[in-house]
Design an enzyme around this catalytic site. Structure first.
Site, mmCIF file in Angstrom:
data_model
loop_
_atom_site.group_PDB
_atom_site.id
_atom_site.type_symbol
_atom_site.label_atom_id
_atom_site.label_comp_id
_atom_site.label_asym_id
_atom_site.label_seq_id
_atom_site.Cartn_x
_atom_site.Cartn_y
_atom_site.Cartn_z
ATOM 1 N N GLU A 148 0.839 -1.203 0.000
ATOM 2 C CA GLU A 148 0.000 0.000 0.000
ATOM 3 C C GLU A 148 0.875 1.255 0.000
ATOM 4 O O GLU A 148 0.600 2.221 -0.703
ATOM 5 C CB GLU A 148 -0.895 -0.045 1.243
ATOM 6 C CG GLU A 148 -2.117 0.807 1.168
ATOM 7 C CD GLU A 148 -3.148 0.315 0.165
ATOM 8 O OE1 GLU A 148 -2.777 -0.192 -0.914
ATOM 9 O OE2 GLU A 148 -4.337 0.463 0.452
ATOM 10 N N THR A 201 -5.756 7.976 -4.538
ATOM 11 C CA THR A 201 -5.692 8.052 -3.077
ATOM 12 C C THR A 201 -4.661 9.081 -2.626
ATOM 13 O O THR A 201 -4.876 9.835 -1.685
ATOM 14 C CB THR A 201 -5.345 6.667 -2.502
ATOM 15 O OG1 THR A 201 -6.392 5.773 -2.861
ATOM 16 C CG2 THR A 201 -5.225 6.689 -0.992
HETATM 17 N N1 HSE Z 1 -8.022 5.151 4.727
HETATM 18 C C1 HSE Z 1 -7.567 5.424 3.394
HETATM 19 C C2 HSE Z 1 -7.967 6.837 3.013
HETATM 20 C C3 HSE Z 1 -8.168 4.431 2.451
HETATM 21 O O1 HSE Z 1 -9.113 7.203 3.295
HETATM 22 O O2 HSE Z 1 -7.151 7.574 2.468
HETATM 23 C C4 HSE Z 1 -7.756 4.614 1.022
HETATM 24 O O3 HSE Z 1 -8.491 3.728 0.205
#
Ligand code: HSE
Length: 327
Positions: A148, A201
């Site tokens: 990730e 993201t």
């Molecule tokens: N918790 C992360 C965010 C998940 O909200 O950036 C990304 O899929």
């Protein structure tokens, strides 16, 4: 990467699988109120990895399907192969073993459905299976988190944990990683809609404020605690009123077309709650039962169609199994 305890793993080289085919599921990270700490797995979509043992040592990408040419074929740059390589190095067998990877993506990249996580988890689950499962899922987790980090610059675990463990997971702590599986009421459904706009993201994380007001933090931790109590009690009304986000949603909603109208329609159609899936732009309607989830997701999708925005829809229960072997 979090330092991994060195230990001896029993790998029987005479008995390795020649080929393994794995599916790993999409995930809804955050579960609306639990930024970076809560997530759940879906039955579908998900990504598939076929891994083949080959004579020449090293990790290579044989092919990638369904990514519109967006993912690197260079094994050092591709997250899946880079993580597999990292695991082989950890096991001390990177110079002995040769594998080739064929990745098939069944979900869009940058959709908020844990696309990179599903691929990484599928790859790591595949290599572990090929080797006869020397590592437990808990031991695989730091490699998934590293994937990730490679994919989006931050090692959050709220996609990879449910993708690997299945069900609903809580990241109780990051240092050290402490993952707790939570109960899943069996009528809990998600209606997920992906409006076809790209929100990486990395960008969606840069947007959010680092400091929050104490009164908002109080609201949010009340909601997280309420959600967890609701999951344990199977109390759908409590789950619904707890799945609200006062910290992140107000900022990220700006990136998602028609967000507040979609929310209004989903709740009107009987959803228990509505919010952003992961970092978006996918949205999720949480409902009791498949019909209500289907109704909410269809209303959302119809509205997007009326606004000339293409979308994809997925209605799923919570996948309590995580990855599965397909061959
Ligand atoms: N918790 C992360 C965010 C998940 O909200 O950036 C990304 O899929």
């Amino acid at each position: 990467m979090e330092s991994m305890e060195k230990k001896e793993y029993a790998i029987d080289f005479g008995n390795l699988r020649e080929q393994v085919h794995v599916f790993a599921p999409a995930t809804v990270a955050n579960m609306i109120c639990g930024f970076d700490v809560l997530g759940f797995a879906l039955d579908y979509p998900g990504d598939e990895v076929k891994m083949y043992r080959v004579a020449e040592p090293g990790v290579r990408i044989r092919a990638i399907h369904g990514d519109d040419g967006r993912l690197p074929l260079d094994a050092d740059k591709n997250t899946v192969s880079a993580c597999v390589k990292m695991l082989l190095e950890h096991l001390g067998i990177a110079d002995e073993l040769g594998v080739e990877i064929e990745l098939t993506k069944h979900m869009p990249i940058g959709s908020g459905l844990g696309s990179s996580s599903a691929s990484t988890v599928a790859g790591l689950f595949a290599i572990n299976s090929l080797l006869g499962n020397p590592l437990s899922k808990e031991e695989l987790m730091p490699f998934c988190v590293e994937g990730e980090r490679l994919a989006c610059g931050h090692g959050h675990a709220d996609n990879v944990a449910p993708a690997l463990m299945g069900g609903v997971t809580l990241i109780r702590g990051y240092d050290p990683l402490d993952i707790v599986r939570l109960p899943v009421p069996n009528e809990l459904y998600a209606g997920v809609v992906f409006p076809q706009v790209d929100v990486p993201t990395r960008d969606a994380r840069q947007l959010i404020k680092e400091k929050v007001w104490l009164k908002d933090a109080v609201t949010q931790w009340g909601n997280i605690a309420g959600l967890i109590a609701g999951l344990y009690e199977g109390d759908y009304a409590l789950i619904g009123r707890s799945m609200q986000d006062v910290l992140i949603e107000p900022t990220r909603a700006i990136l998602i077309p028609e967000f507040y109208e979609m929310k209004r329609l989903a709740l009107e159609a009987g959803a228990l709650s509505f919010g952003i899936s992961g970092s978006g732009p996918s949205v999720v309607a949480i409902a009791r039962g498949k019909e209500a989830a289907e109704r909410a997701a269809s209303r959302i999708q119809q509205h997007l169609t009326d606004c000339d925005i293409e979308s994809l829809k997925y209605v799923s229960s919570v996948n309590v199994n995580g990855p599965k072997i397909l061959n």
